[in-house]
Design a protein around this motif. Structure first.
Motif: not given
Length: 185
Positions: A76-91
């Protein structure tokens, strides 16, 4: 080691990690509903990172790779890093990643975290310097704690720059120097 005075460092170590016990452990009640106070060898449980790390270092348990660093997240990050919701994965995505990388045996986490940060860094600063508040509040929900701090610092510096540009203290100093020069003539 956790920085005693840094609440973010302490909270980053509260992230849950899947562990598998390599040895049976007596006198430990991980599951309150369990009738025994022991953990069998091969048992899988989720523990806070700070505890999982200690068990791992004592070779009692092996940590699994958290979902926030798995292959799906990487794609997901490789495809479009800017719009991946990192907060929901790990704050505390980056800080937690740096702490867990040497313990899980995946040597690619460090370089992957760096490339993720680099690709999101430019987007975070661009949004901070150009976004209107309504649009930026939605964007902030996607950012990790570290990125949110960076975003707020960038907005603060842009506000200070704009204030300076439209006539902050520099004009007051210049007019003060000009008056002083005229009085001495």
């Amino acid at each position: 080691m956790t920085n005693y005075y840094d609440i973010d460092d302490i909270l980053a170590e509260e992230e849950l990690v899947s562990v598998m016990f390599q040895k049976a452990v007596n006198g430990v009640a991980i599951d309150p509903s369990s009738e025994t106070d022991s953990v069998e060898s091969g048992s899988k449980v989720e523990l806070p990172f700070w505890l999982a790390k200690e068990l791992h270092l004592r070779q009692v348990a092996v940590m699994g790779l958290p979902a926030c660093f798995n292959q799906r997240t990487r794609l997901e990050i490789q495809a479009d890093a800017a719009f991946v919701d990192l907060r929901s994965r790990s704050q505390y995505f980056y800080e937690f990643g740096c702490k867990i990388a040497p313990l899980v045996g995946d040597r690619t986490i460090g370089s992957w975290l760096l490339s993720t940060f680099k690709s999101r860094y430019k987007e975070v600063l661009t949004k901070a310097h150009t976004a209107v508040f309504a649009a930026s509040s939605k964007y902030l929900t996607l950012l990790s704690k570290e990125e949110t701090k960076m975003y707020e610092a960038a907005q603060s510096s842009m506000t200070a720059f704009k204030k300076w540009r439209i006539g902050g203290p520099r004009f007051q100093k210049a007019s003060f120097l000009g008056r002083k020069r005229k009085s001495s003539e």
